[in-house]
Enzyme design. Sequence first.
Site, PDB file in Angstrom:
ATOM      1  CD  GLU A 138      80.134 -60.090 -29.392  1.00 59.77           C
ATOM      2  OE1 GLU A 138      79.508 -60.514 -29.429  1.00 59.77           O
ATOM      3  OE2 GLU A 138      80.761 -59.270 -29.437  1.00 59.77           O
ATOM      4  CE1 TYR A 171      82.371 -43.934 -21.435  1.00 57.44           C
ATOM      5  CE2 TYR A 171      82.872 -44.184 -19.390  1.00 57.44           C
ATOM      6  CZ  TYR A 171      82.508 -44.124 -20.356  1.00 57.44           C
ATOM      7  OH  TYR A 171      81.171 -45.131 -20.661  1.00 57.44           O
TER       8      TYR A 171
END
Length: 189
Positions: A138, A171
Amino acid sequence: MSIKSDRWIKRMAEQHAMIEPFEPGQVKHDAAGQRIVSFGTSSYGYDVRCSREFKVFTNINSTIVDPKHFDPGSFVDIESDVCIIPPNSFALARTVEYFRIPRDTLVVCLGKSTYARCGIIVNVTPLEPEWEGHVTLEFSNTTPLPARIYANEGVAQMLFFQSDEVCETSYKDRGGKYQGQTGVTLPRT
């Protein structure tokens, strides 16, 4: 936890495909000899490139930005060597590199000073143990002017921290929602 050196990064990339494609040195010039924003292995990190795939935020739909109900129509898709981010806006991109993070490692991403000194901030959440995929980047343009991002040049630095103990749940074990992502990935809930 200790930060890992260039030697460790090279070994993990070459023997365990931790980063693909992988550049063992620092690339500072393009094929024509022109200076670029550097990428590749540094002393204690790896400088990643962004691909030619961008999603530039637009307020054309005048909607509320809601991470639980994000409207994909809020972005304009661009494929180019350069992305222009409007003033006080942002864009998403992805790394050229695909990552496979070891179970005992956490990766933190920091923006490159070349962009930060121009008011362009890169934000990425940590890459967790056993996460893999292209990293969605981003870019925030904090300036009142349009800002330029260059594809296939360095945009951020990944720092690798190895724990003295392997995590109980990775994860991958949790079935993380961004596991194996390719391309620019929008928010998921």
